[in-house]
Design a protein around this motif. Structure first.
Motif, PDB file in Angstrom:
ATOM      1  N   GLU A  77       0.837  -1.200   0.000  1.00 24.33           N
ATOM      2  CA  GLU A  77       0.000   0.000   0.000  1.00 24.33           C
ATOM      3  C   GLU A  77       0.870   1.247   0.000  1.00 24.33           C
ATOM      4  N   ARG A  78       1.932   1.259   0.828  1.00 27.15           N
ATOM      5  CA  ARG A  78       2.862   2.399   0.853  1.00 27.15           C
ATOM      6  C   ARG A  78       3.586   2.526  -0.483  1.00 27.15           C
ATOM      7  N   ALA A  79       3.973   1.396  -1.079  1.00 24.00           N
ATOM      8  CA  ALA A  79       4.655   1.427  -2.375  1.00 24.00           C
ATOM      9  C   ALA A  79       3.775   2.063  -3.443  1.00 24.00           C
ATOM     10  N   GLN A  80       2.495   1.750  -3.442  1.00 27.64           N
ATOM     11  CA  GLN A  80       1.572   2.323  -4.422  1.00 27.64           C
ATOM     12  C   GLN A  80       1.481   3.834  -4.268  1.00 27.64           C
ATOM     13  N   GLN A  81       1.453   4.296  -3.034  1.00 29.78           N
ATOM     14  CA  GLN A  81       1.420   5.739  -2.801  1.00 29.78           C
ATOM     15  C   GLN A  81       2.691   6.394  -3.313  1.00 29.78           C
ATOM     16  N   MET A  82       3.842   5.777  -3.056  1.00 28.94           N
ATOM     17  CA  MET A  82       5.120   6.331  -3.498  1.00 28.94           C
ATOM     18  C   MET A  82       5.214   6.345  -5.020  1.00 28.94           C
ATOM     19  N   LEU A  83       4.773   5.273  -5.662  1.00 24.90           N
ATOM     20  CA  LEU A  83       4.841   5.184  -7.116  1.00 24.90           C
ATOM     21  C   LEU A  83       3.926   6.194  -7.799  1.00 24.90           C
ATOM     22  N   THR A  84       2.842   6.557  -7.110  1.00 27.58           N
ATOM     23  CA  THR A  84       1.859   7.459  -7.692  1.00 27.58           C
ATOM     24  C   THR A  84       2.257   8.923  -7.556  1.00 27.58           C
ATOM     25  N   ILE A  85       2.833   9.288  -6.411  1.00 35.52           N
ATOM     26  CA  ILE A  85       3.046  10.711  -6.140  1.00 35.52           C
ATOM     27  C   ILE A  85       4.514  11.125  -6.083  1.00 35.52           C
ATOM     28  N   LYS A  86       5.466  10.155  -6.173  1.00 33.91           N
ATOM     29  CA  LYS A  86       6.879  10.499  -6.083  1.00 33.91           C
ATOM     30  C   LYS A  86       7.614  10.122  -7.360  1.00 33.91           C
ATOM     31  N   ASP A  87       8.609  10.947  -7.728  1.00 28.78           N
ATOM     32  CA  ASP A  87       9.485  10.636  -8.856  1.00 28.78           C
ATOM     33  C   ASP A  87      10.661   9.845  -8.302  1.00 28.78           C
ATOM     34  N   ILE A  88      10.478   8.543  -8.190  1.00 28.90           N
ATOM     35  CA  ILE A  88      11.454   7.688  -7.534  1.00 28.90           C
ATOM     36  C   ILE A  88      11.523   6.361  -8.286  1.00 28.90           C
ATOM     37  N   SER A  89      12.701   5.782  -8.368  1.00 25.79           N
ATOM     38  CA  SER A  89      12.877   4.539  -9.106  1.00 25.79           C
ATOM     39  C   SER A  89      12.263   3.363  -8.344  1.00 25.79           C
ATOM     40  N   ILE A  90      11.950   2.300  -9.072  1.00 22.55           N
ATOM     41  CA  ILE A  90      11.399   1.096  -8.463  1.00 22.55           C
ATOM     42  C   ILE A  90      12.398   0.537  -7.448  1.00 22.55           C
ATOM     43  N   ARG A  91      13.676   0.577  -7.785  1.00 22.54           N
ATOM     44  CA  ARG A  91      14.712   0.066  -6.872  1.00 22.54           C
ATOM     45  C   ARG A  91      14.733   0.870  -5.568  1.00 22.54           C
ATOM     46  N   ASP A  92      14.580   2.174  -5.683  1.00 21.95           N
ATOM     47  CA  ASP A  92      14.586   3.009  -4.480  1.00 21.95           C
ATOM     48  C   ASP A  92      13.323   2.789  -3.645  1.00 21.95           C
ATOM     49  N   VAL A  93      12.191   2.558  -4.310  1.00 19.44           N
ATOM     50  CA  VAL A  93      10.962   2.241  -3.585  1.00 19.44           C
ATOM     51  C   VAL A  93      11.164   0.968  -2.766  1.00 19.44           C
ATOM     52  N   ALA A  94      11.741  -0.038  -3.410  1.00 20.36           N
ATOM     53  CA  ALA A  94      12.007  -1.299  -2.721  1.00 20.36           C
ATOM     54  C   ALA A  94      12.914  -1.078  -1.513  1.00 20.36           C
ATOM     55  N   ALA A  95      13.966  -0.280  -1.710  1.00 20.40           N
ATOM     56  CA  ALA A  95      14.923  -0.030  -0.629  1.00 20.40           C
ATOM     57  C   ALA A  95      14.261   0.711   0.530  1.00 20.40           C
ATOM     58  N   GLU A  96      13.390   1.673   0.211  1.00 16.50           N
ATOM     59  CA  GLU A  96      12.735   2.447   1.258  1.00 16.50           C
ATOM     60  C   GLU A  96      11.718   1.623   2.044  1.00 16.50           C
ATOM     61  N   LEU A  97      11.379   0.460   1.524  1.00 17.83           N
ATOM     62  CA  LEU A  97      10.440  -0.418   2.222  1.00 17.83           C
ATOM     63  C   LEU A  97      11.136  -1.637   2.816  1.00 17.83           C
ATOM     64  N   GLY A  98      12.466  -1.574   2.863  1.00 23.68           N
ATOM     65  CA  GLY A  98      13.213  -2.632   3.534  1.00 23.68           C
ATOM     66  C   GLY A  98      13.515  -3.853   2.698  1.00 23.68           C
ATOM     67  N   TYR A  99      13.344  -3.748   1.361  1.00 19.62           N
ATOM     68  CA  TYR A  99      13.643  -4.881   0.480  1.00 19.62           C
ATOM     69  C   TYR A  99      15.034  -4.694  -0.131  1.00 19.62           C
ATOM     70  N   ASP A 100      15.958  -5.610   0.180  1.00 21.65           N
ATOM     71  CA  ASP A 100      17.310  -5.548  -0.389  1.00 21.65           C
ATOM     72  C   ASP A 100      17.319  -6.016  -1.840  1.00 21.65           C
ATOM     73  N   ASP A 101      16.437  -6.932  -2.167  1.00 30.57           N
ATOM     74  CA  ASP A 101      16.365  -7.514  -3.508  1.00 30.57           C
ATOM     75  C   ASP A 101      15.189  -6.898  -4.261  1.00 30.57           C
ATOM     76  N   CYS A 102      15.483  -6.077  -5.259  1.00 26.91           N
ATOM     77  CA  CYS A 102      14.426  -5.396  -6.010  1.00 26.91           C
ATOM     78  C   CYS A 102      13.550  -6.402  -6.759  1.00 26.91           C
ATOM     79  N   SER A 103      14.156  -7.450  -7.284  1.00 28.53           N
ATOM     80  CA  SER A 103      13.384  -8.469  -8.015  1.00 28.53           C
ATOM     81  C   SER A 103      12.372  -9.142  -7.097  1.00 28.53           C
ATOM     82  N   HIS A 104      12.777  -9.375  -5.861  1.00 27.72           N
ATOM     83  CA  HIS A 104      11.869  -9.982  -4.880  1.00 27.72           C
ATOM     84  C   HIS A 104      10.700  -9.049  -4.590  1.00 27.72           C
ATOM     85  N   PHE A 105      10.992  -7.752  -4.470  1.00 28.28           N
ATOM     86  CA  PHE A 105       9.942  -6.758  -4.240  1.00 28.28           C
ATOM     87  C   PHE A 105       8.955  -6.735  -5.410  1.00 28.28           C
ATOM     88  N   ILE A 106       9.479  -6.749  -6.641  1.00 33.02           N
ATOM     89  CA  ILE A 106       8.616  -6.726  -7.833  1.00 33.02           C
ATOM     90  C   ILE A 106       7.717  -7.962  -7.850  1.00 33.02           C
TER      91      ILE A 106
END
Length: 287
Positions: free
Chosen positions: A236-265
């Motif tokens: 839910e937090r990721a969706q908010q970040m993706l909608t309103i922030k200019d931030i990469s998918i990798r950075d979204v994953a990192a900000e939510l505690g995911y070290d592996d971006c592929s796992h987050f996706i």
């Protein structure tokens, strides 16, 4: 600071719905609170606490995450308001009360609801089928639409929501401070630490319970395992970040505690049905 001081409700949807025995939906549950003001006809809602006959000149409230169904066998008209609260650091004060399902409506209440419709014409639902709007993607779209409005519209709309909720609050009763408080503490902990890895062991320790008993208790109260609840809040937090922030998918994953971006996706797609990239592109196309 008291919870009411950080209570910021958003007008997610508002409008007038006119039905002819076609308001019949089963097993609906949503992350937002519903308020109805009935103007014509009769219908029925089925809640865990029982069945309620909806009648004219009355208002009804269905709290967020409450499983319910609708039944309508005649002409029926009502105003609907969907209220969303984006929790950043704390649980809502509304979680601490048992609100009445039904209260008597007054002329001033109807005028407030109509004014809310006038202020938010773009928030009306195109269809009454919950499947068309009660999903992660559409929810984020309406949240974004709300946040992009003029501040004067936000202020007046929020003031109306406070007045309508206050009417229900007059008859609300505090929930008992019993075993639920232990689960409540862990919900607050999760919300405050979405940027970190959160273990069930940490939550059990916060609740002062052993891991096994805590897991069973959490599932009993929240109808899901703690591990899945954490994932739901992170997505839910990721969706908010993706909608309103200019931030990469990798950075979204990192900000939510995911070290592996592929796992987050992979988790994002499992929970929502689409990838973060597709989610962002759809949000851009909508706005």
């Amino acid at each position: 600071m008291k919870k009411i001081d950080i209570f910021h409700p958003l007008t997610l949807n508002v409008g007038l719905a006119i039905h002819n025995a076609d308001w019949n939906w089963q097993n609906v549950t949503s992350p937002f609170t519903r308020i109805y003001y009935v103007t014509k006809g009769h219908a029925k809602i089925i809640l865990p606490s029982g069945e309620y006959q909806l009648k004219p000149d009355h208002m009804y409230m269905i709290p967020s995450f409450t499983l319910h169904s609708y039944s309508c066998e005649e002409h029926f008209e009502h105003y609907y308001i969907h209220i969303y609260e984006k929790l950043e650091f704390e649980s809502s004060f509304m979680d601490d009360y048992n609100f009445p399902v039904e209260i008597k409506g007054e002329s001033i209440d109807l005028e407030l609801v109509k004014r809310l419709c006038e202020l938010n014409p773009s928030m009306a639902l195109p269809k009454s089928d919950p499947r068309s709007y009660d999903n992660d993607l559409t929810l984020s779209e309406y949240i974004t639409r709300n946040e992009q409005r003029d501040i004067t519209l936000k202020l007046e709309s929020r003031g109306i929501l406070f007045q309508l909720i206050a009417k229900f609050m007059k008859e609300a009763k505090p929930k008992e401070d019993d075993i639920d408080n232990r689960i409540k503490k862990t919900l607050i902990m999760i919300q405050k630490n979405l940027d970190k890895k959160i273990s069930v062991e940490d939550l059990a320790k916060e609740a002062c319970l052993c891991k096994g008993y805590f897991t069973r208790l959490f599932k009993e109260k929240m109808k899901t395992l703690p591990t899945h609840y954490i994932i739901q809040r992170k997505i839910e937090r990721a969706q908010q970040m993706l909608t309103i922030k200019d931030i990469s998918i990798r950075d979204v994953a990192a900000e939510l505690g995911y070290d592996d971006c592929s796992h987050f996706i992979s988790i994002f797609k499992r929970e929502t049905g689409i990838t973060p990239q597709d989610f962002r592109m759809h949000a851009i196309d909508m706005h």
